[in-house]
Enzyme design. Sequence first.
Site, PDB file in Angstrom:
ATOM      1  N   VAL A  84      -0.649  35.881  12.894  1.00  0.00           N
ATOM      2  CA  VAL A  84      -0.285  35.701  14.023  1.00  0.00           C
ATOM      3  C   VAL A  84      -0.847  37.000  14.766  1.00  0.00           C
ATOM      4  O   VAL A  84      -0.758  37.125  15.785  1.00  0.00           O
ATOM      5  CB  VAL A  84       0.957  35.533  14.551  1.00  0.00           C
ATOM      6  CG1 VAL A  84       1.669  33.931  14.073  1.00  0.00           C
ATOM      7  CG2 VAL A  84       2.081  36.712  13.702  1.00  0.00           C
ATOM      8  N   LYS A  85      -1.116  38.014  13.852  1.00  0.00           N
ATOM      9  CA  LYS A  85      -1.668  39.348  14.337  1.00  0.00           C
ATOM     10  C   LYS A  85      -0.814  40.036  15.676  1.00  0.00           C
ATOM     11  O   LYS A  85      -1.573  40.248  16.590  1.00  0.00           O
ATOM     12  CB  LYS A  85      -3.026  39.289  14.345  1.00  0.00           C
ATOM     13  CG  LYS A  85      -3.903  38.757  13.397  1.00  0.00           C
ATOM     14  CD  LYS A  85      -5.344  38.793  13.527  1.00  0.00           C
ATOM     15  CE  LYS A  85      -6.157  38.420  12.348  1.00  0.00           C
ATOM     16  NZ  LYS A  85      -6.016  37.204  11.963  1.00  0.00           N
ATOM     17  N   ARG A  86       0.397  40.002  15.471  1.00  0.00           N
ATOM     18  CA  ARG A  86       1.078  40.546  16.659  1.00  0.00           C
ATOM     19  C   ARG A  86       0.973  42.018  16.703  1.00  0.00           C
ATOM     20  O   ARG A  86       0.986  42.741  15.277  1.00  0.00           O
ATOM     21  CB  ARG A  86       2.432  39.950  16.729  1.00  0.00           C
ATOM     22  CG  ARG A  86       2.953  38.501  16.707  1.00  0.00           C
ATOM     23  CD  ARG A  86       2.221  37.842  17.870  1.00  0.00           C
ATOM     24  NE  ARG A  86       2.679  36.633  18.244  1.00  0.00           N
ATOM     25  CZ  ARG A  86       1.773  35.594  18.230  1.00  0.00           C
ATOM     26  NH1 ARG A  86       0.598  35.733  18.325  1.00  0.00           N
ATOM     27  NH2 ARG A  86       2.355  34.480  18.720  1.00  0.00           N
TER      28      ARG A  86
END
Length: 280
Positions: free
Chosen positions: A96-98
């Site tokens: 999700v590469k938050r």
Amino acid sequence: MIMDKIKERAISRSPFCVGIDLRMDHVPAELQNSFTKTSDKLVSYAKEAIDASKEYAACYKVQIACYEAEGLDGMVAYQQIVSYIRSIGEIVIADVKRGDIGSTAGLYAKGHLSGDFEADVVTLSPYMGKDAISPYFDFFAKDKGAFVLAKTSNEGSKDFQDLIIDGQPLYMSVLQKLKEWSKEIPGDYKFSPLGAVVGVNELKDIKALKENSKDTYLLIPGYGAQGANIEDIRALIQENKNGVINVSRGYTAGIKESDFRKVLSQRAQQLAKELSECIK
């Protein structure tokens, strides 16, 4: 804790991290024709890909963008795929590469490490500093983890990640910060729940990276479609056995044969065999 569990599976099975990053054009004709809803098509193929590889997989990675692009029905598919992986006892990484801060980061942590979208590990961006990572710490005590972007496999990674700061590339500073932050995480583990994403195909100094990441568990992208090779990956992780290698398109895409289940099984077995060379 979670990274130690992934390592155990990487050694006993293979360091194959199976990417379930499905596009609609990946889904074989049989399944396209068997269902009407997008979610049913994606989930049915995902389950076939998971079942064909679970004997060999250290873990699974699901790229949320593939499902967000299909709207609400795509997110139904994402939820069902992540839940299915966990229901059969496998480990799932939510790609999700938050990277937000404060209360917003806390909400992202809650949203992807509990509830409907619960995964075991998430991917995070460190660009906003510790404020973007520390809200996840509470979940690490619940056997969760995160792979933080350090040196990614894309060509543009050099725009920022290779910048020399205090005599070393910025990605080295990220790895050092992860080790500092890990000291604040209680628990009995060899590898901290804070791992790192490290690609080798745009890497200039594998020896230095190996030394700086030997105590960090790694998620290694780029094998296959992006050009990372076995020799470089082996040089990075063979000694410490501290990484899994993700393959997505090279596993699920481009199957034209009607007997796609057989092809998935063959691909999974072959990829596991190839990738196991990295830790022998």
